[in-house]
Scaffold this active site. Structure first.
Site, PDB file in Angstrom:
ATOM      1  N   ASP A 431       2.671  -7.776 -10.199  1.00 54.98           N
ATOM      2  CA  ASP A 431       2.634  -8.971  -9.359  1.00 54.98           C
ATOM      3  C   ASP A 431       1.456  -9.819  -9.847  1.00 54.98           C
ATOM      4  O   ASP A 431       0.491  -9.288 -10.386  1.00 54.98           O
ATOM      5  CB  ASP A 431       2.435  -8.545  -7.896  1.00 54.98           C
ATOM      6  CG  ASP A 431       2.198  -9.724  -6.984  1.00 54.98           C
ATOM      7  OD1 ASP A 431       2.987 -10.672  -7.036  1.00 54.98           O
ATOM      8  OD2 ASP A 431       1.198  -9.701  -6.230  1.00 54.98           O
ATOM      9  N   ASP A 630       0.385  -5.911  -4.309  1.00 53.22           N
ATOM     10  CA  ASP A 630      -0.618  -5.797  -3.243  1.00 53.22           C
ATOM     11  C   ASP A 630      -0.173  -6.420  -1.932  1.00 53.22           C
ATOM     12  O   ASP A 630      -0.893  -6.348  -0.938  1.00 53.22           O
ATOM     13  CB  ASP A 630      -1.931  -6.458  -3.680  1.00 53.22           C
ATOM     14  CG  ASP A 630      -1.854  -7.977  -3.609  1.00 53.22           C
ATOM     15  OD1 ASP A 630      -0.790  -8.532  -3.956  1.00 53.22           O
ATOM     16  OD2 ASP A 630      -2.843  -8.607  -3.188  1.00 53.22           O
ATOM     17  N   ASP A 634       5.812  -7.536  -1.848  1.00 52.79           N
ATOM     18  CA  ASP A 634       6.076  -6.582  -2.935  1.00 52.79           C
ATOM     19  C   ASP A 634       6.703  -5.282  -2.439  1.00 52.79           C
ATOM     20  O   ASP A 634       7.055  -4.420  -3.241  1.00 52.79           O
ATOM     21  CB  ASP A 634       4.762  -6.243  -3.668  1.00 52.79           C
ATOM     22  CG  ASP A 634       4.088  -7.462  -4.279  1.00 52.79           C
ATOM     23  OD1 ASP A 634       4.812  -8.300  -4.841  1.00 52.79           O
ATOM     24  OD2 ASP A 634       2.857  -7.578  -4.184  1.00 52.79           O
TER      25      ASP A 634
END
Length: 742
Positions: A431, A630, A634
């Site tokens: 990410d 995080d 996600d």
């Protein structure tokens, strides 16, 4: 005339499942029940989805079928009540297992001390018998119950081997304690194996406790996701505002949202304006501006201002509900890894039993004098030397040392499955926000266009004005200046989507986009336009500041790259791992970050479900995929990935879904985590080798294969010693991990 019956499909929580074999048993029993078309067990969240004919079978009858083999269904009218009841049962089971493990350990320690160092002490055997009895048949009762259930279905697993070996060792030791003369009369010494039986039960309980702890974390993540939706909501019906339960909201309802409130359902803004934290959907740190016509989503948080919106998607139709559903499905879609020891035990147990019985028979018919005595001793020796103490230690000891080693290096590892898979990872999906970048907007450049003597005055004025702004970028500027301002502000006004204006000490200030300043007749040179364009191409948001119609400064704000991100990506590539970046941010920002970190493959403007789909595509190509994220956005991708890794400073939900957590924000720990995985898996495999090599060599000797050659007959005590030696080998090998370099 042919008739067709419409099948009903329902998902129900299951109680009593403790291993992958349990899931198989539940599934097979339901599938073989009349009226049930299909059944699929999701072991990860302890549920079963059943397609059935309600005219042929009821939910209560399904429950009765499962209760017959030790499991059960939770049947409630409200799905939330059923999940709550299941969580209550799971936590109670974990608490009970923890108590059993602790007490088994407390009783096992003195048994081991007596058995190893004070075996000749008077009444030592009776004390060990008294202490071992509750360890086996109270705290370890489930192993014997499960072994009986497996036997009744003509199956065998680790529980069978544990129950058989500890049971035989206990009965043989009890006989030798009360009737030692039986052996003395035959010139043999009666040995006892209470400590071996107690140690096996304790260590297997410890392993199960670790498994159960990891399993309860799965439901914690879903619980937190569900908790993102508020319980009550303010709706306008018949011209009046009412507070109702969120479950009562209907599509078309007009809902009022105030500052700081969570948005309950998906919809479209009717009136008012505000900034909404949508990191749930995008992962981006900047709040999204909302005005009439804007879409809002359940679970996102209103920051400033208030507005009313029209509910469009409610209940299970909201984006948040879809995230919860896909996390559940992704966690259960990967078939639970059937442990290697269980697979081996399924073959090993019948073989060992067969060898023990065959040994006894051969000795009875061909043993000569004392044939029965030697037959009993050799059969017991076979079962004792095959005792799964080392087998039970193989994974837990390596895991304990590996987890400790990880913690020393800021890596938290939740379970063995993630370690088993991490060493095979050949593709990593990162990410952007909060993983590669800091995850918050920061001032990266402050370019002055005035003399140094005037700069302090303008800084104080800008801070005074920005501290009154509700825009998310204003906080970054105020934080950067970081000095109190007593400037006198007048005529402050915010221009939505453009900037702010106000007077400080009779000087008129304009702060905002270049286009905003142009619209206010501020003179903007071509050189300044080029400068802003260059900064924008670096994925920076540029704010211009004008005082009395003259530009005094340019400020660029960005989510800055972490110092070690580029080096971490380079290290991963060096290990032969493909690196991908996914982000909800725009294409220009994604391209800039990818260029800075050396990532060739990236996608921008992706939604949570898109991230999960991308990982699924990689997996379909045969890739073993790790996902590092995080944020809540996600969580679906983390659940889908083969190995899920969360950044420690991210959301609690991401950490709960992930199987590994990097405690610090330093991405350089990621290559270390993969290296630790490789070393731990290698240690587990070595442990299994040591656990079985003694059996391969020892079982034939215990059966008496050397007796016709040189008259050697393995004493059960030596068999117990060989078994203990294999356990020591396993522990010592695991401890080598402590000194491993990552």
């Amino acid at each position: 005339m042919e008739t067709t019956t419409e099948l009903h499909k329902i998902t129900l929580p299951v109680t009593g499942m403790s291993c992958a074999a349990c899931a198989v048993s539940v599934e097979s029993m339901l599938k073989s029940t009349a009226g049930i078309e299909n059944a699929g067990v999701n072991y990860a969240n302890q549920s079963v989805t059943v397609s059935y004919d309600p005219g042929a079978v009821t939910l209560q009858q399904m429950d009765e079928v499962l209760q017959g083999i030790g499991y059960g269904l939770i049947i409630e009218d409200d799905e939330d009540d059923a999940v709550a009841e299941q969580e209550k049962i799971q936590h109670a089971h974990y608490a009970a297992l923890k108590t059993k493990t602790i007490w088994a350990g407390v009783l096992t320690v003195p048994v081991v001390i007596l058995g190893m160092f004070f075996m000749e002490m008077r009444f030592a055997n009776y004390v060990m018998l008294a202490l071992t009895l509750p360890v086996l048949f109270f705290f370890g009762r489930d192993f014997f119950v499960n072994a009986w259930k497996q036997a009744s279905h003509r199956k065998a697993n680790m529980d069978t081997l544990v129950a058989l070996s500890t049971g035989v060792a206990f009965l043989f030791s009890t006989f030798n304690t009360f009737y030692p003369q039986f052996w003395h009369e035959r010139g043999l010494h009666p040995h006892v194996y209470f400590e071996a039986a107690a140690v096996i039960i304790f260590f297997i309980l410890l392993g199960k406790l670790m498994e159960e702890r990891a399993k309860t974390k799965t439901s914690d993540a879903l619980k937190k996701l569900i908790g993102l939706q508020p319980k009550t909501v303010h709706v306008i019906r018949d011209g009046a505002e009412n507070e109702i339960n969120v479950k009562e909201v209907l599509a078309g309802d007009e809902i009022v949202i105030r500052s700081g409130e969570k948005i309950p359902v998906d919809g479209k803004v009717l009136s008012g304006s505000s900034f909404v934290d949508e990191s749930l959907m995008t992962g981006e740190p900047l709040a999204a501006e909302k005005s009439a016509g804007s879409q809002v989503f359940a679970g996102t948080i209103n920051q400033n201002g208030s507005f009313t919106f029209k509910a469009e998607k409610v209940g299970k139709q909201t984006v948040l509900a879809q995230i919860i559903k896909t996390v559940q499905e992704a966690q259960g879609s990967k078939a639970p890894v059937q442990k290697l020891v269980d697979k081996i035990a399924g073959i090993f147990v019948p073989v060992v039993i067969g060898i023990a019985i065959l040994t006894l028979i051969v000795w009875i018919f061909a043993g000569g004098d004392n044939a029965l005595t030697h037959g009993i001793m050799t059969a017991v020796s076979v079962l004792v030397i095959a005792c799964p103490c080392a087998l039970g230690l193989a994974t837990p000891t390596a895991m304990m040392v590996g987890v400790g080693k990880g913690a020393e290096n800021n890596i938290l590892i939740r379970d063995a499955e993630s370690l088993e898979k991490a060493f095979r990872v050949n593709a990593i999906v990162l990410d952007k926000t909060g993983t590669l970048t800091q995850g918050r907007p920061e001032v990266t450049d402050w370019i002055w266009k005035v003399e140094k003597t005037d700069q302090q005055k303008h800084l104080a004025a800008v801070r005074a004005l920005e501290s009154r702004s509700e825009h998310p970028l204003a906080a970054a500027i105020v934080h950067y200046i970081n000095a109190p301002s007593n400037a006198n502000v007048s005529g402050f006004a915010s221009v939505t989507g453009s900037g702010i204006r106000g007077a400080v000490d009779n000087v008129e200030y304009l702060i905002g986009t270049l286009n905003f300043l142009k619209s206010e007749n501020v003179d903007v040179s071509d050189e300044l336009v080029r400068e802003v364009r260059n900064l924008s191409e670096q994925a920076k948001t540029v704010i211009a500041i004008a005082a009395d119609q003259q530009i005094v400064a340019l400020v660029s704000i960005a989510d800055a790259l972490k110092p070690t991100s580029s080096e971490a990506v380079a290290q991963l590539k060096k290990q032969g791992i493909e690196v991908y970046m996914l982000t909800g941010d725009n294409l220009q920002t994604a391209a800039a970050v990818a260029k800075q970190t050396g990532i060739e493959s990236y996608r921008a403007e992706v939604k949570p479900a898109d991230k999960m789909q991308f990982i699924s595509e990689l997996q379909s190509k045969g890739k073993v995929v790790a996902m590092v994220g995080d944020g809540i956005n996600d969580s679906q991708a983390l659940a889908q990935a083969d190995v899920s890794i969360a950044m420690g400073k991210g959301s609690d939900i991401a950490m709960d879904v992930a199987k590994m957590t990097l405690i610090t924000s330093d991405l350089m720990i990621l290559p270390k985590a993969l290296k630790l995985s490789r070393k731990t898996v290698a240690t587990i495999r070595q442990n299994l080798f040591w656990a079985f090599i003694y059996n391969v060599i020892g079982i034939p000797i215990a059966a008496g294969i050397l007796y016709p050659i040189n008259g050697f007959l393995l004493d059960p005590m030596l068999a117990g010693g060989a078994m203990a030696l294999s356990s020591v080998s396993v522990v010592m090998n695991s401890l080598r991990l402590k000194s491993a370099r990552l």
